[in-house]
Scaffold this motif. Structure first.
Motif, PDB file in Angstrom:
ATOM      1  N   GLY A 356       0.924  -1.260   0.140  1.00 19.39           N
ATOM      2  CA  GLY A 356       0.121   0.225   0.020  1.00 19.39           C
ATOM      3  C   GLY A 356       0.774   1.220  -0.112  1.00 19.39           C
ATOM      4  N   THR A 357       2.173   1.196   0.574  1.00 13.53           N
ATOM      5  CA  THR A 357       2.977   2.393   0.593  1.00 13.53           C
ATOM      6  C   THR A 357       3.484   2.602  -0.925  1.00 13.53           C
ATOM      7  OG1 THR A 357       4.729   0.855   1.272  1.00 13.53           O
ATOM      8  CG2 THR A 357       3.623   2.102   2.888  1.00 13.53           C
ATOM      9  N   HIS A 496      11.274   5.082  -0.049  1.00 14.82           N
ATOM     10  CA  HIS A 496      11.101   3.735  -0.623  1.00 14.82           C
ATOM     11  C   HIS A 496       9.786   3.239   0.020  1.00 14.82           C
ATOM     12  CE1 HIS A 496      12.355  -0.131  -1.875  1.00 14.82           C
ATOM     13  NE2 HIS A 496      12.929   0.517  -2.577  1.00 14.82           N
ATOM     14  N   PRO A 497       9.016   2.446  -0.702  1.00  7.43           N
ATOM     15  CA  PRO A 497       7.889   1.849  -0.226  1.00  7.43           C
ATOM     16  C   PRO A 497       8.300   0.636   0.737  1.00  7.43           C
ATOM     17  CG  PRO A 497       7.496   2.302  -2.698  1.00  7.43           C
ATOM     18  CD  PRO A 497       9.093   2.458  -2.341  1.00  7.43           C
ATOM     19  N   ALA A 498       9.217   0.037   0.954  1.00  2.00           N
ATOM     20  CA  ALA A 498       9.428  -1.047   1.781  1.00  2.00           C
ATOM     21  C   ALA A 498       9.871  -0.242   3.101  1.00  2.00           C
ATOM     22  CB  ALA A 498      10.839  -1.584   1.298  1.00  2.00           C
ATOM     23  N   LEU A 499      10.620   0.730   2.944  1.00  2.00           N
ATOM     24  CA  LEU A 499      10.875   1.585   4.026  1.00  2.00           C
ATOM     25  C   LEU A 499       9.538   2.148   4.909  1.00  2.00           C
ATOM     26  CD1 LEU A 499      13.230   2.879   5.990  1.00  2.00           C
ATOM     27  CD2 LEU A 499      12.951   4.821   4.473  1.00  2.00           C
ATOM     28  N   LEU A 500       8.665   2.689   3.923  1.00  2.00           N
ATOM     29  CA  LEU A 500       7.359   3.302   4.786  1.00  2.00           C
ATOM     30  C   LEU A 500       6.604   2.313   5.310  1.00  2.00           C
ATOM     31  CD1 LEU A 500       5.895   5.904   5.148  1.00  2.00           C
ATOM     32  CD2 LEU A 500       5.107   5.677   2.899  1.00  2.00           C
ATOM     33  N   ASP A 501       6.426   1.108   4.544  1.00  2.72           N
ATOM     34  CA  ASP A 501       5.903  -0.190   4.959  1.00  2.72           C
ATOM     35  C   ASP A 501       6.285  -0.540   6.330  1.00  2.72           C
ATOM     36  OD1 ASP A 501       3.659  -2.183   3.672  1.00  2.72           O
ATOM     37  OD2 ASP A 501       5.243  -3.280   4.943  1.00  2.72           O
ATOM     38  N   ALA A 502       7.772  -0.856   6.388  1.00  2.81           N
ATOM     39  CA  ALA A 502       8.090  -0.965   7.685  1.00  2.81           C
ATOM     40  C   ALA A 502       7.898  -0.074   8.885  1.00  2.81           C
ATOM     41  CB  ALA A 502       9.732  -1.197   7.771  1.00  2.81           C
ATOM     42  N   VAL A 503       7.827   1.226   8.455  1.00  3.52           N
ATOM     43  CA  VAL A 503       7.468   2.224   9.522  1.00  3.52           C
ATOM     44  C   VAL A 503       6.046   1.981  10.197  1.00  3.52           C
ATOM     45  CG1 VAL A 503       6.455   4.653   9.331  1.00  3.52           C
ATOM     46  CG2 VAL A 503       8.951   4.205   8.461  1.00  3.52           C
TER      47      VAL A 503
END
Length: 612
Positions: A356-357, A496-503
């Motif tokens: 979703g990010t 980065h979507p993976a970074l924001l998703d982990a947030v």
């Protein structure tokens, strides 16, 4: 192989290379090498469906296909080489980069086409004067050409004096039907081999016929990769030379076998490793995460201006086109696990989903096209499933901003002939102001949280397991999130979507949070303040049920992103279903008669239902 001459081995490994270059020795040496290479790969289980050769190589192909016994093949090669070597020296050969018909048009008397190796690769042979005349003509025309270093003009009229004696030498040789398909004329007719000395080699035709029949992988057995280059000119297929003159023979041979195996050719690895002590080992019985160390780069869209588009230079989006009459802008992209392999780590209920990010990143980049700096709202309605192979086309539609500087946004993907809307929202012109100073880290009074087993029970791969530390201050959660080194294109993204998703994973640490994976579905007030961060500090406030406020800063405390409110939802309805929403009929709500209803507008939660 006495039929080749007792001294072939000594000549091949001898100190005088000039002797090996003589036709009488070079042909037997080539035959011995190519047959030996065939038998070597055959012993490793590499068996062809069809064989072909170029000039002398066709004799090798006929032998391995079963037309000629080894003894008869050696006698044929010895006679052929000796008779050619005994012809008067002289003559010339010229390689020309042009089509056959064009070359024929400039031939001089005494010259002929000796080989057609590809659509624009022709060899001319004949007398010195005739070939020299052709060379001058093609030079005037600007065609690429080069003289070949040869002792005789092979496959030309200068071979005529040996043909009768060669035909006599073939008497007593047995020609049998091939047991492996052979791309040739009639190899069981002795006169075919006599004509073979004189007529043009049509290697390009043989390659085209094989490709038309479905051959896609060619293994070249010879001293170099000359034929591989010819094949590539004719068709886009896989060509693997067994030996290369500038490489170690053993390394080149092993690399070649590995190359054809990688393209689907069967190899008997037990036979290959026989005598080396190598043995099979069991793979781990538990699930394990592979980690690639080969450099990977996202596919670039290239120059799209010729198609009337503008490149947006983004890993998830390739091009943009402005719509006429103030219609807004369309952005296009293709999502695939090959060009963006990190996406394969975002697994929910066994299915790889576009995070979703990622829609937030796409929306932010789309807003840049129209100078819109804020996502006022974005709702995700349908998950975007990513296949193991192939790519998913994506379209982003942004309307022209209205008088208040607000524009509508929709994100679609195509599934076959159907376009599916995954996200809809509103972009705004006013930038979101940073709301958090993260210069002091961890925050004063922070209580460290134990993250042991934090990602247990999830299916996320390492790229999406970014939470490395967490603290609590009052009702707020603070976390540190880092992308792994394997993610190489961080600077190409806004965030980065993976970074924001982990947030977002820190939401699981808020008071009252339900266990399990939660997916974002409704965002408001999203702004990006800095790009390219790989490690961030995060503050999360609120609750998963009422909405979460998020502030993101980099390692120096400088603001990176702000999310006013985010609503999360459990993904129990994601797998194989195209909507995060569900429809349920409640029997606990009392029925109310409202007369002849033609239109119903529903406002509010799930307690209001209507039947029309």
């Amino acid at each position: 192989m006495a039929e080749l001459g007792e001294d072939v081995r000594e000549v091949m490994w001898g100190a005088d290379a000039g002797v090996l270059n003589r036709t009488g020795w070079s042909q037997p040496a080539l035959f011995a090498l190519e047959v030996a290479l065939f038998r070597l790969v055959e012993s490793w289980g590499v068996r062809p469906e069809v064989v072909a050769g170029h000039s002398l190589g066709e004799v090798v192909a006929a032998h391995v296909a079963g037309v000629l016994s080894l003894g008869d093949a050696c006698r044929l090669v010895r006679a052929r080489a000796a008779l050619m070597d005994g012809l008067p020296t002289g003559g010339a050969m010229l390689a020309v980069s042009a089509a056959e018909a064009d070359v024929v048009a400039v031939l001089s008397e005494g010259a002929c086409v000796a080989a057609v190796n590809g659509p624009s690769s022709v060899v001319v042979a004949g007398t010195e004067d005739a070939v020299g005349s052709v060379a001058r003509r093609v030079s005037e025309l600007g065609w690429r050409h080069r003289r070949l270093s040869v002792s005789h003009a092979f496959h030309s009229p200068l071979m005529d004096p040996m043909l009768e004696e060669f035909a006599a030498a073939l008497e007593g040789i047995e020609f049998r039907e091939p047991v492996i398909r052979l791309m040739s004329g009639d190899p069981t007719d002795p006169q075919y081999w006599v004509r073979h000395v004189r007529e043009a080699v049509r290697f390009g035709d043989a390659v085209r016929a094989m490709v038309d029949d479905g051959v896609g992988t060619f293994l070249e057995l010879g001293p170099d990769g000359t034929l591989s280059a010819m094949i590539q000119e004719t068709a886009e297929v896989t060509t693997v030379p067994m030996l290369r003159r500038d490489r170690d023979e053993e390394e080149s041979a092993v690399t070649a076998v590995a190359g054809v195996f990688a393209h689907g050719v069967a190899v008997d690895w037990e036979a290959f490793f026989a005598g080396t002590g190598a043995r099979r080992v069991e793979l781990p019985t538990y699930a394990f995460q592979r980690e690639r160390f080969w450099p990977e780069w996202p596919a670039a869209p290239g120059d799209v201006s010729g198609a009337g588009l503008e490149s947006v230079e983004h890993p998830l989006l390739g091009a943009a086109v402005e719509l006429p009459d103030g219609g807004g802008v369309i952005l296009t992209g293709r999502l695939s696990l090959r060009t963006q392999p990190w996406l394969a780590d975002h697994v929910v209920h066994g299915q790889v989903l576009f995070p979703g990010t990622g829609f937030i990143e796409i929306a932010l980049r789309a807003g840049d096209e129209l100078g819109l700096q804020q996502i006022e709202e974005l709702t995700l309605s349908v998950p975007l499933e990513l296949p193991e192979t192939g790519a998913v086309p994506v379209r982003v539609r942004v309307s022209q901003p209205d008088a208040d500087g607000r524009a509508e946004l929709d994100v679609f993907s195509r599934d076959g002939e159907e376009w599916i809307r995954h996200a809809t929202g509103v972009l705004g012109a006013t930038a979101v102001e940073p709301v958090w100073d993260a210069g002091h880290w961890p925050p004063t009074g922070a209580v460290a949280l134990d993250l042991t087993g934090f990602y247990d029970g999830t299916e996320y791969g390492p790229t999406f397991q970014g939470v490395t530390a967490a603290w609590r201050v009052g009702d707020d959660v603070f976390a540190e999130v880092t992308l792994p080194d394997r993610v190489r294109d961080v600077a190409a993204f806004g965030i980065h979507p993976a970074l924001l998703d982990a947030v977002l994973h820190g939401a699981a640490l808020l008071e009252g949070a339900e266990p399990g994976t939660l997916l974002p579905y409704a965002w408001t007030g999203v702004g990006l303040h800095a790009s390219g961060a790989a490690t961030v500090r995060v503050r999360l406030s609120g609750s998963a049920s009422e909405g979460i406020g998020i502030a993101v800063a980099d390692g120096t405390g400088k603001s990176v992103a702000t999310v006013g409110t985010l609503h999360l939802r459990a993904p129990e309805h994601v797998n194989r279903v195209r909507s995060l929403y569900r429809v349920e009929w409640s029997t606990s709500v009392p029925a109310v008669e409202v007369g002849d209803v033609r239109f119903v507008e529903l406002v509010g939660g799930a307690d209001v239902v209507a039947s029309v």
